[in-house]
Motif scaffolding. Structure first.
Motif, PDB file in Angstrom:
ATOM      1  N   VAL A 100       0.850  -1.188   0.000  1.00 37.86           N
ATOM      2  CA  VAL A 100       0.000   0.000   0.000  1.00 37.86           C
ATOM      3  C   VAL A 100       0.889   1.243   0.000  1.00 37.86           C
ATOM      4  N   ALA A 101       0.597   2.194  -0.870  1.00 38.02           N
ATOM      5  CA  ALA A 101       1.368   3.445  -0.877  1.00 38.02           C
ATOM      6  C   ALA A 101       1.172   4.134   0.473  1.00 38.02           C
ATOM      7  N   ASP A 102       2.255   4.529   1.102  1.00 36.98           N
ATOM      8  CA  ASP A 102       2.150   5.135   2.430  1.00 36.98           C
ATOM      9  C   ASP A 102       1.571   6.540   2.377  1.00 36.98           C
ATOM     10  N   PRO A 129      -4.503   5.686   5.093  1.00 34.01           N
ATOM     11  CA  PRO A 129      -4.907   4.816   6.208  1.00 34.01           C
ATOM     12  C   PRO A 129      -4.097   3.524   6.184  1.00 34.01           C
ATOM     13  N   ASP A 130      -3.775   2.992   7.356  1.00 33.67           N
ATOM     14  CA  ASP A 130      -3.109   1.688   7.446  1.00 33.67           C
ATOM     15  C   ASP A 130      -4.203   0.617   7.485  1.00 33.67           C
ATOM     16  N   ILE A 131      -4.331  -0.108   6.394  1.00 28.45           N
ATOM     17  CA  ILE A 131      -5.445  -1.055   6.247  1.00 28.45           C
ATOM     18  C   ILE A 131      -5.308  -2.192   7.252  1.00 28.45           C
ATOM     19  N   LEU A 132      -4.100  -2.766   7.331  1.00 25.93           N
ATOM     20  CA  LEU A 132      -3.867  -3.873   8.266  1.00 25.93           C
ATOM     21  C   LEU A 132      -4.128  -3.431   9.711  1.00 25.93           C
ATOM     22  N   GLY A 147       0.160 -10.177   8.260  1.00 24.71           N
ATOM     23  CA  GLY A 147       0.681  -9.106   7.418  1.00 24.71           C
ATOM     24  C   GLY A 147       2.068  -9.433   6.912  1.00 24.71           C
ATOM     25  N   PHE A 148       2.584  -8.556   6.109  1.00 20.96           N
ATOM     26  CA  PHE A 148       3.962  -8.639   5.641  1.00 20.96           C
ATOM     27  C   PHE A 148       4.720  -7.442   6.197  1.00 20.96           C
ATOM     28  N   ALA A 149       6.040  -7.498   6.154  1.00 17.26           N
ATOM     29  CA  ALA A 149       6.850  -6.329   6.473  1.00 17.26           C
ATOM     30  C   ALA A 149       7.958  -6.266   5.440  1.00 17.26           C
ATOM     31  N   LYS A 162       5.975  -4.196  14.074  1.00 18.02           N
ATOM     32  CA  LYS A 162       4.750  -4.148  13.253  1.00 18.02           C
ATOM     33  C   LYS A 162       3.705  -5.152  13.758  1.00 18.02           C
ATOM     34  N   ARG A 165       2.132  -3.329  16.691  1.00 17.06           N
ATOM     35  CA  ARG A 165       1.484  -2.071  16.330  1.00 17.06           C
ATOM     36  C   ARG A 165       0.225  -2.294  15.506  1.00 17.06           C
TER      37      ARG A 165
HETATM   38  N1  CTP Z   1      -0.135  -1.975   5.164  1.00 15.66           N
HETATM   39  C1  CTP Z   1      -1.480  -1.638   5.038  1.00 15.66           C
HETATM   40  N2  CTP Z   1      -1.825  -0.333   4.802  1.00 15.66           N
HETATM   41  C2  CTP Z   1      -0.887   0.625   4.719  1.00 15.66           C
HETATM   42  C3  CTP Z   1       0.491   0.293   4.852  1.00 15.66           C
HETATM   43  C4  CTP Z   1       0.826  -1.026   5.085  1.00 15.66           C
HETATM   44  O1  CTP Z   1      -2.337  -2.516   5.115  1.00 15.66           O
HETATM   45  N3  CTP Z   1      -1.253   1.881   4.505  1.00 15.66           N
HETATM   46  C5  CTP Z   1       0.203  -3.382   5.453  1.00 15.66           C
HETATM   47  C6  CTP Z   1       0.945  -4.085   4.337  1.00 15.66           C
HETATM   48  O2  CTP Z   1       0.040  -4.724   3.466  1.00 15.66           O
HETATM   49  C7  CTP Z   1       1.791  -5.089   5.120  1.00 15.66           C
HETATM   50  C8  CTP Z   1       2.075  -4.381   6.424  1.00 15.66           C
HETATM   51  O3  CTP Z   1       1.066  -3.386   6.568  1.00 15.66           O
HETATM   52  O4  CTP Z   1       1.057  -6.246   5.418  1.00 15.66           O
HETATM   53  C9  CTP Z   1       3.419  -3.750   6.552  1.00 15.66           C
HETATM   54  O5  CTP Z   1       3.652  -2.868   5.475  1.00 15.66           O
HETATM   55  P1  CTP Z   1       5.000  -2.021   5.463  1.00 15.66           P
HETATM   56  O6  CTP Z   1       5.004  -1.106   4.297  1.00 15.66           O
HETATM   57  O7  CTP Z   1       6.152  -2.971   5.646  1.00 15.66           O
HETATM   58  O8  CTP Z   1       4.852  -1.207   6.846  1.00 15.66           O
HETATM   59  P2  CTP Z   1       4.411   0.258   7.202  1.00 15.66           P
HETATM   60  O9  CTP Z   1       3.557   0.174   8.425  1.00 15.66           O
HETATM   61  O10 CTP Z   1       3.833   0.973   6.025  1.00 15.66           O
HETATM   62  O11 CTP Z   1       5.770   0.937   7.647  1.00 15.66           O
HETATM   63  P3  CTP Z   1       7.036   1.409   6.750  1.00 15.66           P
HETATM   64  O12 CTP Z   1       6.676   1.330   5.291  1.00 15.66           O
HETATM   65  O13 CTP Z   1       7.309   2.788   7.223  1.00 15.66           O
HETATM   66  O14 CTP Z   1       8.140   0.425   7.106  1.00 15.66           O
END
Ligand code: CTP
Ligand code: CA
Length: 226
Positions: A100-102, A129-132, A147-149, A162, A165
């Motif tokens: 997901v685009a941050d 929004p952070d969907i997960l 989830g993935f990281a 993560k 959180r």
């Molecule tokens: N994810 C999500 N929604 C977002 C960002 C991330 O659902 N807006 C989910 C991804 O699908 C994945 C997990 O959160 O399962 C971790 O994504 P990641 O990009 O590694 O973590 P972020 O929380 O976005 O932190 P960062 O990119 O700063 O490391």
């Protein structure tokens, strides 16, 4: 093609899977995106379906085909992806694989931004929004949330953070700085981080990572016996 008598340990169980990148429009002709191909998320959706699960795949823009035996919902932005996931609930499990685009731009241009005497535009970004995390801490949280990281540094520490959180049961940590390029590539090296510790999985084809995750899910949920 599936053997008709293949075991169906997830029969009767419903899953939501997110996959692919999201595209965040800047104006009618430009967007913010990333290198995700959707291969890993689509492979997980397909492996869940092959194990008998009923699967809704919420996919960002990808060029790979929809997996068989899965209901695929196509979205573009993070906000659309969150809405589609919420509409797919309740479910027994949710696997968040999408990159997901941050960030998105604060104000999407209604018309194409032109070059001019003012020089390059300055884009103001706001967080998506952070969907997960929304689902992992939400009222309709599925019993199993994975989830993935994607990390380039401090892989396991970041994945553990993560896990907490975002309210996940497990995080598959992958090092996206590895040579060859995980994002868009055919193979993946992941570490399964959960409350019980860390499992290092060998480098495998993304389809094999998907099947191994499904084996872990079956062990965790218990076969439905159907
Ligand atoms: N994810 C999500 N929604 C977002 C960002 C991330 O659902 N807006 C989910 C991804 O699908 C994945 C997990 O959160 O399962 C971790 O994504 P990641 O990009 O590694 O973590 P972020 O929380 O976005 O932190 P960062 O990119 O700063 O490391
Ligand atoms: Ca991110």
């Amino acid at each position: 093609v599936l053997a008709p008598n293949a075991p169906k340990p997830l029969a009767g169980r419903c899953f939501v899977v997110t996959s692919g990148p999201t595209h965040e429009p800047i104006d009618p002709v430009r967007y913010i995106a990333n290198r995700s191909s959707g291969q890993q998320g689509h492979a997980i959706a397909q492996a869940l379906a092959e194990a008998g699960g009923e699967v809704v795949l919420v996919s960002g823009p990808v060029v790979i085909p929809d997996p068989q035996g899965v209901r695929t919902v196509k979205v573009e932005t993070a906000r659309q992806m969150l809405k589609a996931v919420e509409e797919a609930l309740p479910a027994d499990g949710a696997i968040f694989v999408a990159a997901v685009a941050d960030w998105r731009v604060a104000t999407e241009g209604a018309s194409k931004t032109k070059k001019g005497a003012d020089g390059p535009p300055r884009l103001e970004l706001v967080e998506n929004p952070d969907i997960l995390a929304t689902i992992g801490h939400g009222e309709k949280r599925p019993k199993l949330v994975v989830g993935f990281a994607a990390e380039t540094n401090d892989l396991l520490a970041n994945a553990q953070a993560k896990l907490m959180r975002k309210g996940a049961d497990a995080i598959l940590a992958n090092d996206v700085s590895l040579e060859g390029g995980v994002m868009g590539g055919p193979r993946n090296t992941v570490h399964l981080v959960s409350e019980s510790g860390v499992e290092d999985w060998p480098t495998m084809a993304k389809a094999d990572v998907a099947r191994r995750l499904v084996d872990w899910i079956v062990a965790r949920m218990g076969a439905s016996g159907a």
